[in-house]
Design an enzyme around this catalytic site. Sequence first.
Site, PDB file in Angstrom:
ATOM      1  CG  HIS A 130      -0.367  -0.019   2.550  1.00 13.19           C
ATOM      2  ND1 HIS A 130       0.024   1.130   3.212  1.00 13.19           N
ATOM      3  CD2 HIS A 130      -0.078  -1.045   3.381  1.00 13.19           C
ATOM      4  CE1 HIS A 130       0.503   0.806   4.401  1.00 13.19           C
ATOM      5  NE2 HIS A 130       0.468  -0.507   4.520  1.00 13.19           N
ATOM      6  CG  ASP A 148      -2.635   3.995   3.039  1.00 11.55           C
ATOM      7  OD1 ASP A 148      -2.337   2.915   2.478  1.00 11.55           O
ATOM      8  OD2 ASP A 148      -3.244   4.048   4.118  1.00 11.55           O
ATOM      9  CD  GLU A 169      -2.984  -1.592   5.960  1.00 10.59           C
ATOM     10  OE1 GLU A 169      -3.171  -2.528   6.763  1.00 10.59           O
ATOM     11  OE2 GLU A 169      -2.313  -0.575   6.260  1.00 10.59           O
ATOM     12  CD  GLU A 170      -0.836   2.051   7.806  1.00  2.93           C
ATOM     13  OE1 GLU A 170      -1.516   1.621   8.757  1.00  2.93           O
ATOM     14  OE2 GLU A 170       0.330   1.688   7.584  1.00  2.93           O
ATOM     15  CG  HIS A 201       1.819   2.389  12.592  1.00  7.57           C
ATOM     16  ND1 HIS A 201       0.517   1.997  12.791  1.00  7.57           N
ATOM     17  CD2 HIS A 201       2.107   2.021  11.319  1.00  7.57           C
ATOM     18  CE1 HIS A 201       0.041   1.418  11.698  1.00  7.57           C
ATOM     19  NE2 HIS A 201       1.001   1.427  10.794  1.00  7.57           N
TER      20      HIS A 201
END
Length: 463
Positions: free
Chosen positions: A93, A95, A160-161, A427
């Site tokens: 992904h 994003d 996705e996030e 993250h």
Amino acid sequence: MSGDLAARLAAAVEAGMPRVRDDLARLVGCRSVANPAIEPVEECRRAASLVVELLKEVGLDGVEALPAPDGSQAVVGRTAGPVGAPRVLLYSHHDVVPVADPGAWTVPPWVLTERDGRWYGRGSADCKGNLMASVLALRALREVLGAWPVEVAVVCEGSEEQSSGGMEALARQSPELVDCDALLIADTGNVELGLPTLTTSLRGTGSVLVTVRTMEHAAHSGMFGGAAPDALQALVATLATLRDDTGETTVDGLDHSGTWDGNPFEESRFRQDAALLDGVDPLTGDGTVADLLWARPAATVIALDATPVSQVAAAVHAEARAVVNLRVPPDVDAAEAQRLLVEHLVRHTPYGAHVDARPVSLGHGFRARTDGPAYAAMGRAMHTAFGRDVVTTGQGGSIPLATALAELVPHAEILLLGVEEPASRIHAVDESVDPGELQRTALAQALFLADLGGLLGAEGADA
């Protein structure tokens, strides 16, 4: 085929690393948080355009950015291989999660920065680094072989996030986009740097927003404190019932006796990976670190709304709210577990307070097959690329698409791996990727595709 194919692929991957760094720098420069309240939507579109450019340059056919129902863009492409060859789908992904406080970073979060041999920047590992490992593998294959050994498809989603389900909805609308025999999800990583790891278990997840109200408005603590029911205190008391003294999650009706049967997670390594402070021990309940991470439920308070310290006032709270994130093993129904959490929060709130507990997100768990030819081929490929035997692990996070694809393509083997490892700090502030890990992961993917195409023997040598 003359020469050692594995060695030639390794040389091509190594030679491609400088270009990968440049491409990754361009991707990291896109502030592609799929939330227009945080970053402009144009940043996600710019990232999608770059991915389209990269995949076209690799030589995939039909590459395009497709609009998903949630407003994001998923980049897809597919190219044919030899007749009868396996169909392999590579997933990642483009994003990323927000950077939170840029001032907490020691490097500019949107500028790929090299320091002490690592590449720093938001998305450098999760998941733009994973994407570039796949791109590098495809470049090496094309350079060395001049053709694809298998049918290759790529899906790179754009939300996705956010767990907004854009790619899942797109796949359900157009299942041909994800049709394959083997699905490689590049969105996890290794349990330690240089140790090849396949993730075979993903926990399900479900968050609940709980709001507690006790009065129409806040009340002066000098005049009413003591007798006035404090909403914040009531909420804290409620949240405290989610764990016992050993750290075991104790949601009413939810089993917490599971045991992990994969590779163990040593407490000393967990202490280091999680950066525990001196004197603070890992929570193990009546089991092990691995049990609590991958085989038992875990309720975590991830947000709390009350008066901030900077605005302190001598007042009893009339309202407070929190978000509780629940993780459950893959064999537990995440929706049922979330329902039990909602009921638990309502049941255990004191003072007769008014409680509103409602689900805000849900993702089901996943358990991978480990008995198929693709799994065996990946084990051989990773052993060659890393020079070490492959280990298996669980993942505390969930990848909702993995469960959806297991339903949509039930015959496909699903493999989870990636460039991430504990020092990547995904993250978090100062996210980074080790370029050596990216290179090894790319080589493993190239060898895997060559193996599935029948070009490598069981020991990784030319067939």
